[in-house]
Design a protein around this motif. Sequence first.
Motif, PDB file in Angstrom:
ATOM      1  N   GLN A  73      33.027  46.997  41.071  1.00 26.78           N
ATOM      2  CA  GLN A  73      34.055  48.006  40.870  1.00 26.78           C
ATOM      3  C   GLN A  73      35.203  47.436  40.037  1.00 26.78           C
ATOM      4  OE1 GLN A  73      36.288  48.905  44.231  1.00 26.78           O
ATOM      5  NE2 GLN A  73      37.047  50.822  43.403  1.00 26.78           N
ATOM      6  N   MET A  74      35.524  46.156  40.288  1.00 24.81           N
ATOM      7  CA  MET A  74      36.660  45.550  39.611  1.00 24.81           C
ATOM      8  C   MET A  74      36.328  45.062  38.195  1.00 24.81           C
ATOM      9  SD  MET A  74      38.836  46.199  41.739  1.00 24.81           S
ATOM     10  CE  MET A  74      40.116  45.655  40.621  1.00 24.81           C
ATOM     11  N   VAL A  77      37.310  47.100  35.224  1.00 23.93           N
ATOM     12  CA  VAL A  77      38.778  47.162  35.154  1.00 23.93           C
ATOM     13  C   VAL A  77      39.285  45.917  34.440  1.00 23.93           C
ATOM     14  CG1 VAL A  77      40.889  47.313  36.507  1.00 23.93           C
ATOM     15  CG2 VAL A  77      38.809  48.390  37.349  1.00 23.93           C
ATOM     16  N   GLN A 143      45.557  35.988  32.264  1.00 22.07           N
ATOM     17  CA  GLN A 143      46.330  35.786  33.493  1.00 22.07           C
ATOM     18  C   GLN A 143      46.644  37.073  34.249  1.00 22.07           C
ATOM     19  OE1 GLN A 143      47.066  32.792  34.909  1.00 22.07           O
ATOM     20  NE2 GLN A 143      45.696  32.086  33.318  1.00 22.07           N
ATOM     21  N   THR A 144      46.101  38.205  33.771  1.00 25.12           N
ATOM     22  CA  THR A 144      46.548  39.462  34.367  1.00 25.12           C
ATOM     23  C   THR A 144      46.093  39.631  35.815  1.00 25.12           C
ATOM     24  OG1 THR A 144      44.634  40.576  33.470  1.00 25.12           O
ATOM     25  CG2 THR A 144      46.659  40.717  32.191  1.00 25.12           C
ATOM     26  N   LEU A 145      44.966  39.000  36.157  1.00 25.33           N
ATOM     27  CA  LEU A 145      44.451  39.198  37.507  1.00 25.33           C
ATOM     28  C   LEU A 145      44.989  38.108  38.430  1.00 25.33           C
ATOM     29  CD1 LEU A 145      42.459  41.146  38.892  1.00 25.33           C
ATOM     30  CD2 LEU A 145      40.717  39.429  38.593  1.00 25.33           C
ATOM     31  N   THR A 146      45.784  38.500  39.410  1.00 28.10           N
ATOM     32  CA  THR A 146      46.461  37.499  40.240  1.00 28.10           C
ATOM     33  C   THR A 146      45.494  36.683  41.089  1.00 28.10           C
ATOM     34  OG1 THR A 146      46.936  39.379  41.632  1.00 28.10           O
ATOM     35  CG2 THR A 146      48.786  38.428  40.454  1.00 28.10           C
ATOM     36  N   GLN A 206      45.922  39.581  48.499  1.00 20.76           N
ATOM     37  CA  GLN A 206      46.250  40.903  47.958  1.00 20.76           C
ATOM     38  C   GLN A 206      46.130  41.999  49.007  1.00 20.76           C
ATOM     39  OE1 GLN A 206      46.704  42.003  44.452  1.00 20.76           O
ATOM     40  NE2 GLN A 206      47.394  39.886  44.346  1.00 20.76           N
ATOM     41  N   MET A 210      48.871  44.437  51.559  1.00 16.60           N
ATOM     42  CA  MET A 210      48.871  45.804  51.028  1.00 16.60           C
ATOM     43  C   MET A 210      48.395  46.823  52.069  1.00 16.60           C
ATOM     44  SD  MET A 210      47.082  47.180  47.563  1.00 16.60           S
ATOM     45  CE  MET A 210      45.358  46.942  47.953  1.00 16.60           C
ATOM     46  N   GLN A 216      53.941  38.592  53.068  1.00 13.02           N
ATOM     47  CA  GLN A 216      53.058  37.953  52.088  1.00 13.02           C
ATOM     48  C   GLN A 216      52.578  36.599  52.625  1.00 13.02           C
ATOM     49  OE1 GLN A 216      52.427  39.232  48.922  1.00 13.02           O
ATOM     50  NE2 GLN A 216      53.685  41.028  49.287  1.00 13.02           N
TER      51      GLN A 216
ATOM     52  N   LEU B  11      55.835  49.909  50.196  1.00 12.95           N
ATOM     53  CA  LEU B  11      55.120  51.094  50.709  1.00 12.95           C
ATOM     54  C   LEU B  11      53.693  50.704  51.086  1.00 12.95           C
ATOM     55  CD1 LEU B  11      56.173  53.853  48.152  1.00 12.95           C
ATOM     56  CD2 LEU B  11      57.065  53.488  50.450  1.00 12.95           C
ATOM     57  N   ALA B  13      49.698  51.139  51.338  1.00 11.40           N
ATOM     58  CA  ALA B  13      48.672  51.801  50.526  1.00 11.40           C
ATOM     59  C   ALA B  13      48.163  53.041  51.279  1.00 11.40           C
ATOM     60  CB  ALA B  13      47.518  50.846  50.266  1.00 11.40           C
ATOM     61  N   ARG B  39      52.479  44.207  43.814  1.00  8.33           N
ATOM     62  CA  ARG B  39      51.173  43.750  43.346  1.00  8.33           C
ATOM     63  C   ARG B  39      50.769  44.487  42.070  1.00  8.33           C
ATOM     64  NH1 ARG B  39      51.326  43.050  48.518  1.00  8.33           N
ATOM     65  NH2 ARG B  39      51.632  45.252  48.799  1.00  8.33           N
ATOM     66  N   GLU B  40      49.769  43.944  41.393  1.00 11.43           N
ATOM     67  CA  GLU B  40      49.275  44.615  40.192  1.00 11.43           C
ATOM     68  C   GLU B  40      48.362  45.766  40.620  1.00 11.43           C
ATOM     69  OE1 GLU B  40      47.060  42.168  37.486  1.00 11.43           O
ATOM     70  OE2 GLU B  40      47.507  43.524  35.834  1.00 11.43           O
ATOM     71  N   LEU B  42      45.599  47.414  40.168  1.00 11.47           N
ATOM     72  CA  LEU B  42      44.365  47.367  39.366  1.00 11.47           C
ATOM     73  C   LEU B  42      43.582  48.675  39.397  1.00 11.47           C
ATOM     74  CD1 LEU B  42      43.165  43.775  40.266  1.00 11.47           C
ATOM     75  CD2 LEU B  42      43.908  44.570  38.030  1.00 11.47           C
ATOM     76  N   TYR B  45      44.592  51.402  36.699  1.00 10.28           N
ATOM     77  CA  TYR B  45      44.289  51.255  35.272  1.00 10.28           C
ATOM     78  C   TYR B  45      43.158  52.151  34.761  1.00 10.28           C
ATOM     79  CZ  TYR B  45      47.348  47.146  35.612  1.00 10.28           C
ATOM     80  OH  TYR B  45      48.392  46.309  35.830  1.00 10.28           O
ATOM     81  N   PRO B  46      41.991  52.179  35.460  1.00  9.34           N
ATOM     82  CA  PRO B  46      40.941  53.078  34.947  1.00  9.34           C
ATOM     83  C   PRO B  46      41.347  54.542  34.968  1.00  9.34           C
ATOM     84  CG  PRO B  46      40.196  51.910  36.943  1.00  9.34           C
ATOM     85  CD  PRO B  46      41.550  51.375  36.606  1.00  9.34           C
ATOM     86  N   TRP B  66      55.770  42.998  39.851  1.00 10.68           N
ATOM     87  CA  TRP B  66      55.118  43.471  38.634  1.00 10.68           C
ATOM     88  C   TRP B  66      55.925  44.641  38.072  1.00 10.68           C
ATOM     89  CZ3 TRP B  66      50.756  41.682  36.111  1.00 10.68           C
ATOM     90  CH2 TRP B  66      50.048  40.665  36.762  1.00 10.68           C
TER      91      TRP B  66
END
Lengths: 433, 75
Positions: A73-74, A77, A143-146, A206, A210, A216, B11, B13, B39-40, B42, B45-46, B66
């Motif tokens: 899935q990733m 992207v 570097q975009t993907l942490t 991540q 989240m 964190q 917030l 998810a 966080r980014e 991801l 984006y799509p 970010w």
Amino acid sequence: MNLAALSLEKAPRLWTPVRFFISAPVFGVIAATIVFMDGGQLFQSRWSSASLAVVHAFTLGYIAMVMLGALFQMLPVVMGAALPQAGRIAVVAHLVMTAGTLFLVVAFLLQEPALFLVAIALLVPLLVLFGAGVIVAIFRAGQTLTTGRSVQLAALGLVVTVVMGAWLASGHAFAAVPLDRSFTNDHAAWGFTGWILVLVIGISGQVVPMFLTTPQYPKYAGKGLVYMLVALLCAGSLVPLREFQQLVVVLTSVLMLAWAVLTLYLLGRRRRKRFDITDRFWRVGMLCLVLGTGTNLYAYFGGTVAGADISVATGIFLLPGFAVSVINGMLYKIVPFLVWLNLRVPVVMGKLKPGRKYYTPNIHEVIDVQRMKLQFAFHVAGLLLLVASIFLEGITVYAAATAVLVSSLLLLANLCHAVRLYRKYARQTIAVR
Amino acid sequence: MKKRSLDVRGLEAPQPLERILEVLATLQVDEQLDVTHWREPLLLYPVLAEHGWKYRAEYDERAGTWLISIWKDGH
């Protein structure tokens, strides 16, 4: 025309990973069936045909299956337009993965060389290409993907595990290739630490804050920890000195325990204290990681309990106990999220009939919490009974197999319910598009 | 280009994604949305690519956040 099927094809973000996710509990059913048929012999030795079959039903059919789905899935992207066929590649990869794992499981059960050969031919090219693809894709993305570096190292761990596994399977398939059992420990260490644990540590940084509103993770508990684990793994595999390897096992265990305790501490400090099934699955997972690390250390230094093979307990704690628990918990976040996202996007983006109200189910309505609680109860009962089966024979073994079977079937039903809910609401919106 | 900003830090998810999508639904072609996120995002984006939105994401190491700028294709 079948509108429901059409709408699923139109939602690659949902269907690409979900086809892998739904296959995982099916392999849970297969593992439970083998325990039933075996009747308990497999709890006496990690080397029995049935234990090897069950281990690979879990590691390939359940754990790697879900991880492949999530990474598929990733990938698009991360790769952007460079991999436009990702959806179609995922269909083929899923078929090959399913067939290859089935062949390997049956090969272990029947000890049939030809079946090992088919399993090698299917799984090795798929998993090596997939691992290499992930490594290259993340390098290209920069570097975009942490979590990129951890995922890359996990993919490397997968490739090493598969190559070692292919060598061991060749020992079963060809008379000319020696079956080196001592090599199995390296194969298992790379599979668990280098692939599964590194990937779980990488993505938890991540997903835990989240989805579970925890603080964190500290910075050193991410990339730094992963680098240390992989360095220790390489050192342990390359330096054949007994005392050095003992030191590596102790240091690796300390790092694993520290990370499990840190995660339990963070879960205890969630900002929202309301009941969350993923939180429960992750707590069980971390507890099993602590226990599995403990039994592994104990057995490594020659400890036994009532004459039993304690490495079987390590396997139970680390695979269905740790890996399956955290994955099961995460599926209950990811699948409702994907269903919600794929229903919500066309509504919010104004792609539907203007002026008409569309209802998108709340993310918490996608899978009923009582159903998830019931599955969790069977999952935990299954773990307890599996461990008890090492010491108790007869009815305990069949009770363990039943609990794993019911837990897997309930998970399958819950995931299918989420897909049905998506189809129901997608049909309403697709009809007016 | 007129700028609009949105802070989705803290917030649970999927609220960050929902807030971003809701603002995007009302964003005009001469407007840009600047999102601040822990966080980014991801998975966003799509969705952006599919609906013709352009984006740029930068990580502010000092703040640990970010900044994602989103605007309509054509600018």
